[in-house]
Design an enzyme around this catalytic site. Structure first.
Site, PDB file in Angstrom:
ATOM      1  N   GLU A  49       0.862  -1.173   0.000  1.00 24.39           N
ATOM      2  CA  GLU A  49       0.000   0.000   0.000  1.00 24.39           C
ATOM      3  C   GLU A  49       0.897   1.220   0.000  1.00 24.39           C
ATOM      4  O   GLU A  49       1.697   1.407   0.914  1.00 24.39           O
ATOM      5  CB  GLU A  49      -0.847  -0.017   1.266  1.00 24.39           C
ATOM      6  CG  GLU A  49      -2.320   0.211   1.016  1.00 24.39           C
ATOM      7  CD  GLU A  49      -3.093   0.157   2.323  1.00 24.39           C
ATOM      8  OE1 GLU A  49      -3.612  -0.928   2.622  1.00 24.39           O
ATOM      9  OE2 GLU A  49      -3.147   1.165   3.022  1.00 24.39           O
ATOM     10  N   ASP A  60      -6.412  10.485   9.316  1.00 21.33           N
ATOM     11  CA  ASP A  60      -5.135   9.955   9.763  1.00 21.33           C
ATOM     12  C   ASP A  60      -4.728  10.497  11.116  1.00 21.33           C
ATOM     13  O   ASP A  60      -4.964  11.659  11.437  1.00 21.33           O
ATOM     14  CB  ASP A  60      -4.047  10.278   8.736  1.00 21.33           C
ATOM     15  CG  ASP A  60      -4.107   9.333   7.550  1.00 21.33           C
ATOM     16  OD1 ASP A  60      -3.985   8.114   7.767  1.00 21.33           O
ATOM     17  OD2 ASP A  60      -4.313   9.811   6.410  1.00 21.33           O
TER      18      ASP A  60
END
Lengths: 268, 403
Positions: A49, A60
């Site tokens: 990823e 995040d």
């Protein structure tokens, strides 16, 4: 079969879960990311990823936020991220690479051009955190034209009423966010994850990867007993920032070994 | 799906205003925004909710706010009559509380136990903290570190009201980063938390809901104009950061096509420089904070830093309904610089005995031009959306005055 399907079919045949490390493109610079990408498959990455930075990463936690800030300070562009994939592909034809980030940079490039450029670079799929099924029609059409996988997120808040909508049109695998929270936050409870994984598998007919809050080989192994793949991001990004690429690769090796052998341990 | 055929009927069922708006949030938040939409739709139809809201607007906020003829500015500008809608007289000193009250009542109705908010200038934070205190709900306000520095009085007010102010140091440490942090809180506390967004932006239903709560401004003003002048104004003018006071003023006038609607963005040091906050005049459509709208960004889709002397306008985006009204040509969007706002701030204080917030001081600069343009037969209605007490330190600083 595309690269993702081939890889998950192979994992199923081997009877083990896959390991998916996450790294942020351009953190701390593109050269380091390029070197890391090249070595990740050798350290046990079954799928990679690759995060691309955004100024406002609202899903995040602090670790990935800082990584994105470092990357942007170095002037990383979406072109550079695609360039990393192109270079990686020259030496590795098999390991799937998934891009992960936020919708605006691909939207500004134009979803069709983004898909075409991804396909040309040899990327396999994308996770766009802030593009839920209700809003991803245009991207999905572009991805279908280029045989790319649009990977959707399912979360602990995805209820039964919503689940069919989330899995419909999802390709490659379903990404289960094991905890309601930002990346790197505390982890979900094991029993709940197992239940969610089987529910998602049934609804989607696809492999299920589990991520968010997975930090140690022990946790990764626990999840690998039921999930088809385990994603680790913040822990690797943090190790890279503190101790450098070799330490990040070392952690990747330990995590991937724990994941690969998780089901043997349970059986014995 | 039917497409609304009048300006005021938007958004559609997907939360879109034309191609703007929508719901661009992480999957964790999707079920929450859907739940919020259902709860809001039900509350809207419930006369008891409306009654409670209206009674508190009257007794707690102090509505209706007066309509005021700015006689000496009218004289000074030498043209059309200038009227102020006095929303700076509301409890807490700005229009923000109209919306906070609506959302906190909704939070109570939904059984939510914890209130969070983002704030730029601190007005929305203060208003949210005020209403949360009124109902005994814990309140956490996210505020950029840069804004905390330039809005100290509001930070202290929030603390006095029992709110916890959390400094946000990521990114540019201003409003957009505070909004990121509030979204991170919401995504983590999905069961008990209500996120009170302060402007007509964010995922559906926020833009429509905040507009509805703020449209009390335009509804009152429209009726007051009819009552006092027997006519509607030629133009409505309001400043625009995210755009909530402007949307609240404009919405009840949308179908009055003879009434010009003019939004004034913050041009900072000039729209032709890279130091401004004029998303509609200097940005392009993109995706941020849950909606598609005009944004300031670079060629790669990275969000640019906004700049304005006014912390309340210092945001690189704009509510999606404004984006729609701009493209549809129903509203006009212009801008005013830091310098112009400073001049108007002082002029309004001296001419009218009203110290405006720096935000409406931007609107006043373009209201002045309009008064001249329309001439003595014209009527201009401007929303005086906040008072300037909070700005005295930054204005003194800009003028080189030591306090």
């Amino acid at each position: 079969m595309n690269r993702l399907q081939t890889r998950f079919a192979a994992l199923a045949k081997e009877g083990r879960a896959g390991f998916i490390p996450y790294v942020m493109a351009g953190d701390p610079d593109l050269k380091t990311t390029a070197a890391l990408l090249e070595k990740l498959p050798g350290a046990g990455a079954d799928v990679i990823e690759l995060g691309f930075p955004f100024t406002d990463p609202m899903a995040d936690g602090p670790t990935i936020q800082s990584a994105a800030e470092r990357s942007l300070q170095n002037g990383t562009k979406l072109d550079d991220v695609l360039g990393l994939v192109r270079d990686f592909r020259k030496a590795d034809a098999d390991t799937p690479v998934i891009l992960m980030g936020y919708a605006n940079p691909p939207y500004i490039r134009g979803f069709e051009k983004f898909a075409a450029d991804m396909a040309a670079a040899g990327a396999d799929g994308v996770i766009l955190v802030d593009l839920p099924p209700e809003e991803d029609e245009e991207l999905r059409a572009a991805f279908d034209r280029h045989d790319l996988s649009l990977i959707r997120l399912a979360t602990p808040t995805t209820d039964d009423a919503r689940l069919p909508r989330v899995v419909e049109g999802t390709k490659g695998f379903v990404y289960y966010v094991s905890v309601a929270g930002v990346t790197g936050a505390g982890r979900g409870e094991r029993g709940a994850i197992e239940t969610a994984v089987s529910r998602l598998k049934e609804a989607s007919g696809l492999p299920v990867a589990v991520g968010f809050g997975v930090k140690t080989p022990e946790t990764a192994a626990e999840i690998a007993r039921s999930a088809d793949a385990v994603v680790v991001g913040s822990a690797i990004v943090e190790r890279l920032a503190k101790d450098g690429p070799e330490a990040a690769l070392d952690l990747t090796r330990r995590l991937s070994q724990a994941v690969a052998s998780a089901r043997e341990t349970e059986q014995s | 799906m039917t497409t609304p055929n009048t300006y005021s009927a938007w958004p559609d069922a997907r939360g879109r205003f034309g191609e703007y708006g929508g719901r661009f949030v992480a999957e964790t938040l999707m079920p929450l925004t859907l739940e919020l939409e259902r709860a809001y739709e039900a509350a809207k139809e419930d006369p008891a909710f409306r009654e409670e809201f209206d009674a508190l607007l009257r007794d707690f906020v102090g509505r209706p706010s007066p309509l005021y003829f700015a006689e000496r500015l009218t004289e000074k500008f030498g043209g059309a009559q200038l009227w102020f809608k006095r929303d700076e007289l509301n409890h807490t000193g700005a229009h923000k509380i109209n919306n906070c009250l609506g959302q906190v009542l909704l939070a109570r109705r939904m059984g939510k136990k914890r209130i969070i908010a983002e704030t730029g200038a601190g007005q929305h934070g203060v208003a949210t903290a005020t209403v949360a205190a009124r109902f005994g709900l814990p309140c956490i306000v996210y505020m950029g570190k840069t804004d905390i520095e330039r809005q100290k009085p509001n930070v202290f007010r929030m603390k006095l009201l029992g709110a916890e102010v959390r400094a946000v140091e990521s990114g540019t440490a201003t409003l957009k980063d505070a909004m990121n942090e509030a979204l991170r809180d919401w995504v983590t506390n999905v069961d008990d938390t209500f996120y009170v967004i302060g402007t007509v932006a964010g995922p559906h239903p926020y833009p429509a809901m905040v507009r509805d709560f703020q449209s009390v401004i335009g509804k009152e003003a429209r009726a007051q104009m009819q009552d006092r002048l027997g006519r509607l104004p030629d133009a409505c003018v309001a400043c625009i950061g995210g755009g909530s006071n402007a949307m609240g003023l404009f919405h009840p006038f949308l179908e009055d096509e003879d009434v010009r609607l003019i939004g004034v963005e913050a041009a900072g040091e000039g729209v032709d420089t890279n130091r401004h906050a004029a998303s509609l005049n200097g940005g392009k459509p993109g995706i941020l904070h849950g909606n598609r709208t005009y944004l300031l960004m670079d060629d790669d889709g990275q969000i640019a830093d906004a700049h304005s002397i006014s912390a309340g306008l210092d945001y690189p985006g704009i509510g999606p309904e404004h984006a729609f009204l701009k493209d549809a040509g129903r509203a006009e969007y212009v801008s005013a610089t830091d310098q112009e706002a400073l001049e108007m701030f002082q002029l309004c204080a001296r001419q009218e005995g009203i110290i405006p917030a720096l935000e409406p001081a931007h609107a006043l600069a373009r209201a002045r031009d309009l008064c001249k343009e329309l001439g003595p037969d014209g009527v201009v209605l401007m929303n005086m959306c906040g008072r300037g007490d909070k700005d005295v330190f930054s204005v003194a600083d800009a003028l080189g005055v030591e306090l």
